[in-house]
Design a protein around this motif. Sequence first.
Motif, mmCIF file in Angstrom:
data_model
loop_
_atom_site.group_PDB
_atom_site.id
_atom_site.type_symbol
_atom_site.label_atom_id
_atom_site.label_comp_id
_atom_site.label_asym_id
_atom_site.label_seq_id
_atom_site.Cartn_x
_atom_site.Cartn_y
_atom_site.Cartn_z
ATOM 1 N N GLY A 296 1.116 -1.200 0.327
ATOM 2 C CA GLY A 296 0.151 -0.190 -0.254
ATOM 3 C C GLY A 296 0.688 1.139 -0.201
ATOM 4 O O GLY A 296 0.916 2.252 -1.130
ATOM 5 N N ILE A 297 2.158 0.784 0.539
ATOM 6 C CA ILE A 297 2.494 2.407 1.180
ATOM 7 C C ILE A 297 3.350 2.767 -0.396
ATOM 8 O O ILE A 297 4.086 4.071 -1.256
ATOM 9 N N LEU A 298 3.970 2.011 -0.765
ATOM 10 C CA LEU A 298 4.743 1.752 -2.015
ATOM 11 C C LEU A 298 4.490 2.289 -3.010
ATOM 12 O O LEU A 298 4.755 3.201 -3.780
ATOM 13 N N ASN A 299 2.541 1.873 -3.221
ATOM 14 C CA ASN A 299 2.253 2.484 -4.726
ATOM 15 C C ASN A 299 1.759 3.937 -4.340
ATOM 16 O O ASN A 299 1.428 4.054 -5.043
ATOM 17 N N LEU A 300 1.935 4.855 -3.554
ATOM 18 C CA LEU A 300 1.544 5.641 -2.846
ATOM 19 C C LEU A 300 3.040 6.414 -3.254
ATOM 20 O O LEU A 300 2.759 8.135 -3.335
ATOM 21 N N LEU A 301 3.855 6.426 -3.236
ATOM 22 C CA LEU A 301 5.178 6.637 -4.226
ATOM 23 C C LEU A 301 4.914 7.898 -5.129
ATOM 24 O O LEU A 301 3.974 6.893 -5.954
#
Length: 357
Positions: A296-301
Amino acid sequence: MILIALLVLSFLVFFHELGHYVVARMCGVRVEVFSIGFGKKLITKRIGQTQYALSLIPLGGYVKLKGQDDTQPLESLKPSLESDSYRSKTPMQRIAILLAGPAFNLILAFMLYVAVGIGGKPSLLPIVGEVKPGMPAFEAGIKPNDRIVSINGAKIRTWEELDSAIVNAKDTLKIEIERDTQNLGMQNLEVSLTPIISQAQNVFGEPIYRNLIGITSQRAVGIVHYQGLESLSFGLNETLKASTLIAQGIIKLISGAVPSSEVGGVVSIVSIIGKASQEGWVRFFIFVALISVNLGILNLLPIPALDGGHILFNCYEMIAKKPPNEQIAYYLTFVGWGILLFLMLLGLYNDIARIAQ
């Protein structure tokens, strides 16, 4: 072991894409394809306007929205007159659709952590091991084998809760301890002390200054259960903690504080999931939740090939009242795919290097 890992990765990406699917349908966007897996479609079934598919490569999945095509990013910037097209929606609606994928990963992690809390998480117990002479705990009379029961009236059940209470202390701490005395049995005592600020290390091995009272853990492990609303609070706190840790790790990696050799790839993920699956369902759920948060966090980069990059384009459109320049968007997307490919290859290289050691 490999099969379990592939199933877990597929489920995590499926749940991510499910988020896009649900919110896209809520916004009136037609979902043309919902596929589990990539590549050649092995089994397909059309329900309504959506084709559901099981594809050859079992690594995740994807949804294809009408008017959105990652292979032709410039097309996704052009407005559309068709009401069920992604391109016809407002920037805020598109951002909601894009955020839904990472949000579903965080929701899944939250649910897994809640299950772990109810089932019982193995945790370090708040039992004192060593008391350092001259430190506040020593001066207050805390002794080895004392169990910390509460701090300032707040119940303490794990060493992590104890550490957090000390770190966040603003003034004097009132500590209730449980002590096993040979003559009088178990006694509950209360002591007061004021932490001192001293140098320590964070999880990344960097020197920091924080509150200390001068005790170490006895390393005793117990199963701690969270019931009712406590389990929800535990799930939320664990999700926030994992999200913060991963975000900090990314920042440290970019800044160079964490070496690039720490980047792992799919081989590392498969290995971790495989080992966790053999250590019981609680540890398995914890690792799956952590990977879900990571996804989830990586996809928000803010990389154009990821959800975060598309969100950035839509934020620009909201502010500038027009879509980004097509050529600039094209080159940024091209660079984004290059960054992702580099990170994948770096992770694979590090995985191979670890195996070869």
